[in-house]
Design an enzyme around this catalytic site. Structure first.
Site, short mmCIF file in Angstrom:
data_model
loop_
_atom_site.label_atom_id
_atom_site.label_comp_id
_atom_site.label_asym_id
_atom_site.label_seq_id
_atom_site.Cartn_x
_atom_site.Cartn_y
_atom_site.Cartn_z
CG ASP A 71 -1.91 -0.95 1.24
OD1 ASP A 71 -2.45 -1.25 0.09
OD2 ASP A 71 -2.28 -1.56 2.28
CG HIS A 89 -13.84 7.94 4.13
ND1 HIS A 89 -12.75 8.34 3.38
CD2 HIS A 89 -13.25 7.22 5.27
CE1 HIS A 89 -11.68 8.11 4.11
NE2 HIS A 89 -11.97 7.45 5.25
N1 GLN Z 1 -4.34 -2.45 3.38
C1 GLN Z 1 -4.82 -1.21 4.23
C2 GLN Z 1 -6.47 -1.52 4.85
O1 GLN Z 1 -7.10 -2.12 4.19
C3 GLN Z 1 -4.75 -0.07 3.24
C4 GLN Z 1 -5.61 1.44 4.12
C5 GLN Z 1 -5.27 2.71 3.34
O2 GLN Z 1 -5.09 2.50 2.17
N2 GLN Z 1 -5.23 3.54 3.92
O3 GLN Z 1 -6.81 -0.97 5.78
#
Ligand code: GLN
Ligand code: ZN
Length: 756
Positions: free
Chosen positions: A602, A695
């Protein structure tokens, strides 16, 4: 002749202070209020108590001037929109109290999608983006700055109200109408600022602070002209408080000259970083009739200030400005409250740190030293010297490895894709998630009990393994194609790794507001980084053992680890990034060795570290991309590398995202109705535009998701499209997540059927 901190000046000050509460009192009160456990009176009382404590602390510390109005129940940009009656009708029409209207705008509802949220300059704070259009009218609808000024006065504390400056406010807003620029509203907004200034003056405010951080970025001629116009307009008013305009987050560029020539009384500049800006300020002739607040105490990092360097910088302004005082480089919103609350840190490391409370003391001390008072700088000097000399910071092995470490060349994507498809056998439009599943109360309780020693290692491990099993079964039942283990063991996607990497320390109380009630505890990266042992392998291996479907390994990338930590400032960030990249590379390689065929790294913060000025972009993107590739390029062709990005404006960094060379890039896209796709289409590799805005508590239906997938198919060939939510699901509940993922899978089945 330069005066220093005499009567009539602002004097020593901080530009803002943390507001969430040393024990996150505001966070707790907000969440209880939203859960209908406390009423508005109780919530407001929590805020009042926090403000009082802050003002009393700052006054007791001996600052010459104390800010007010830096408190917010959610976000200061949102407050500004509310203050000037500029919230969209979909919220103001709900018939709610002003506070609940703000919360509706921040959090959204079933029929009123929230305002967009985005990063506050290059920090990890997020503000809500005002929506302005040609028919926006401004009124002085609120009284928050006045109320808080009076509230402090009633406590016997004279304060300096702080406002988001008018030009920055408009520049941060989003236009509701194509071809319309919010900046065109300047002439209708300024009279409302004038009204407010008059009212603050009438209430007794001597100074008002107007923040214009937007000028730390490149600005057009029209935008600079707006700055000129705004401060001539406000400055020429009579019966107003004295005006302090602040620039934060770096070099002000041409705005320095503009503000130096504006009819304002004081200017605060960020002198904690860029040396060339110190020179620019020191040679700006128009500052001779201004008080300059030398922002030599870094408001964004946690290291103690080098007093000699700071005083040297402040002293270059003597003879240039009418008067000079010491301040922080920006609001202290971006650092935790108090080092004294950290009992777990190594005492030597603790001695090198300054959080908000300590930075206030630094400002006071440096202000006195600048005035020529006889103060003892030796403890500060010793701390800085001790850190510079610490041998523990250096790991010769890491340094030797970095001498030779390099990005490994991977074959072209088409070849890799063939090997990956042969190994994975995925259907068209593979479905997956971004990694985390809801963090249930049980999961949080188990983690807390483990941390507190109430649950032993074996008990904790069993609880996490059971949770992983539940999440894997759920994904199988839902019919997702690429599974995840759900990340139940992770408190936070950076802290989890920092706790296991050498060179990092973590705090117990070092909370910093990220947005609204959400706080993070950024780890402190103080020394050379390495990975003593595998960090994620057992959990991922366990998940894979439970299913025949591929489980995607889940790591945080080097750039994001840096972006969400307080990093050492004694070596270039690019060097630190390479160290972190090597540690991630070790983990990637261990995951691969244990049979994991898809690994996601990520990098949601890739955009966040982008320098505000274009001149810094290429250099940054070069090292950021190469850090990611150093971390991910060591795998076999058949191992599929994913990356994930979210909640930023990606337009400017699309070519860098492409250069990451990930086999699949998932990116948040649902809120913007897939706007980002136009840029992603040219990638020529897998893309997973988000189809579910995580969100919002809203559950998207299958038809809506199918429409988004079809939009994606209009831009990207079917063989390269992945289907996934916008981001991780950890902040949501299962009641929303299960139906949403069910709809996602149903939508994909429907679209697949149409393709066949
Ligand atoms: N792998 C992380 C999650 O799913 C990615 C979170 C993010 O992009 N902020 O929580
Ligand atoms: Zn994300």
């Amino acid at each position: 002749m330069t005066e220093i901190g005499t009567v009539g000046t602002v004097g020593t000050t901080v530009l803002g202070y943390p507001r969430i509460g040393p024990d996150r009192e505001l966070k707790r009160a907000l969440e209880r209020y939203w859960a209908h456990e406390i009423d508005q009176v109780a919530l407001l009382e929590t805020g009042r108590e926090l403000r009082e404590r802050t003002w009393r602390d700052l006054a007791a510390a001996g600052l010459d001037s104390i800010p007010a109005g830096t408190f917010s129940h959610y976000d200061h940009v949102l407050d500004t929109a509310e203050l000037f009656g500029a919230l969209p009708a979909r919220f103001t029409g709900l018939g709610l109290s002003p506070l609940d209207t703000c919360f509706a705008a921040a959090r959204g509802g079933q029929d009123a999608p929230a305002l967009e949220m985005t990063k506050w300059f290059d920090t990890n704070y997020h503000y809500l983006v005002p929506e302005l259009g040609p028919d926006t009218t401004f009124t002085l609808a609120g009284t928050k700055p006045l109320d808080e000024y009076r509230e402090a006065k009633a406590l016997g504390i004279e304060t300096r109200p702080v406002l988001v400056g008018p030009v920055t406010f408009l520049l941060l807003a989003k236009s509701t109408t194509a071809g319309f620029r919010p900046l065109d509203l300047l002439d209708t907004l300024l009279p409302r600022y004038v009204d407010l200034l008059h009212r603050l003056h009438a209430a007794g405010a001597d100074w008002v602070q107007l923040d214009e951080p937007a000028f730390a970025a490149d600005r057009t001629e029209a935008e600079l002209n707006a700055l000129i116009r705004a401060y001539h307009w406000l400055g020429k008013e009579t019966g107003r408080p004295k005006l302090l305009v602040t620039g934060s987050f770096g070099h002000l560029g041409r705005a320095l000259g503009v503000l130096a020539r504006a009819p304002i009384e004081a200017l605060a500049v960020d002198l904690a970083g860029d040396e060339s800006f110190v020179d620019a300020v020191a040679t700006e002739p128009a500052l001779r009739d201004k008080e300059v607040l030398a922002g030599v105490v870094d408001g964004r990092n946690v290291w103690r200030t080098d007093p000699d360097r700071a005083l040297g910088r402040a002293a270059t302004l003597l003879g240039v400005a009418k008067s000079v005082s010491v301040a922080t480089s920006c609001s202290l919103l971006h650092v935790p409250y108090d080092v004294e609350r950290e009992h777990g840190l190594h005492p030597r490391l603790r001695g090198w740190l300054a959080f908000a409370r300590q930075k206030v003391d630094e400002v006071v001390l440096l202000g006195r030293a600048l005035r020529g008072e006889d103060v003892d700088l030796s403890p500060a000097r010793q701390a800085v010297a001790d850190r510079a000399a610490a041998a523990e910071l250096v790991d010769e092995q890491v340094r030797a490895r970095l001498e030779t470490a390099d990005v490994t060349a991977r074959p072209p994507y088409v070849e890799r894709a063939k090997a990956q498809q042969a190994a994975l056998g995925l259907p068209l439009l593979p479905t997956t998630t971004i990694g985390s599943f809801p963090q249930t109360a049980d999961v949080r309780k188990a983690r807390a009990a483990h941390r507190a020693g109430r649950l032993d290692d074996a008990g904790y491990e069993a609880a996490m393994r059971a949770e992983i099993e539940r999440v894997v079964r759920l994904q199988e039942d839902l019919g997702l194609d690429v599974l995840v283990h759900g990340e139940p063991e992770r408190n936070d996607m950076v802290q989890y790794f920092a706790e296991q990497l050498a060179g990092f320390a973590v705090t117990t109380q070092g909370w910093v507001q990220s947005y609204g009630s959400r706080c993070v505890r950024p780890p402190i990266l103080y020394g050379d980084v390495s990975r003593p042992a595998p960090m994620t392998v057992p959990w991922t291996r366990h998940a894979q053992s439970l299913t025949a479907k591929p489980v995607k390994g889940m790591l945080t990338g080097p750039v994001t680890i840096l972006a969400w930590s307080f990093v050492r400032d004694d070596q270039p960030l690019a060097d630190t990034a390479r160290q972190v990249a090597l540690a991630v590379r070790d983990e990637v390689s261990d995951l691969e060795a244990t049979g994991i065929r898809i690994i996601q790294v990520d990098e949601p913060a890739l955009r966040e570290l982008l320098p505000l000025r274009r001149s810094g972009h290429d250099g940054y993107l070069r090292w950021a991309v190469s850090a990611f590739r150093l971390a991910t390029s060591g795998v076999a062709d058949a191992t599929q590398i994913h990356t994930h990005l979210c909640y930023s404006e990606f337009g400017e960094v699309l070519s860098a995202i492409d250069a990451l060379d990930a086999d699949v890039t998932s990116i948040e896209a649902a809120r913007s109705k897939m706007e980002v796709l136009t840029g992603l289409a040219g990638f020529g590799r897998g893309v997973g535009p988000g189809v579910y805005d995580i969100h919002s508590p809203r559950v998207p239906d299958a038809g809506e998701i199918a429409a988004l997938v079809r939009t994606a198919l209009g831009a990207v060939p079917a063989g390269r499209v992945w289907v996934n939510p916008d981001c991780g699901l950890k902040t949501r509940g299962y009641r929303e997540v299960e139906p949403a993922l069910e709809n996602l899978v149903a939508a994909v089945r429907e679209v697949r059927a149409g393709l066949a």
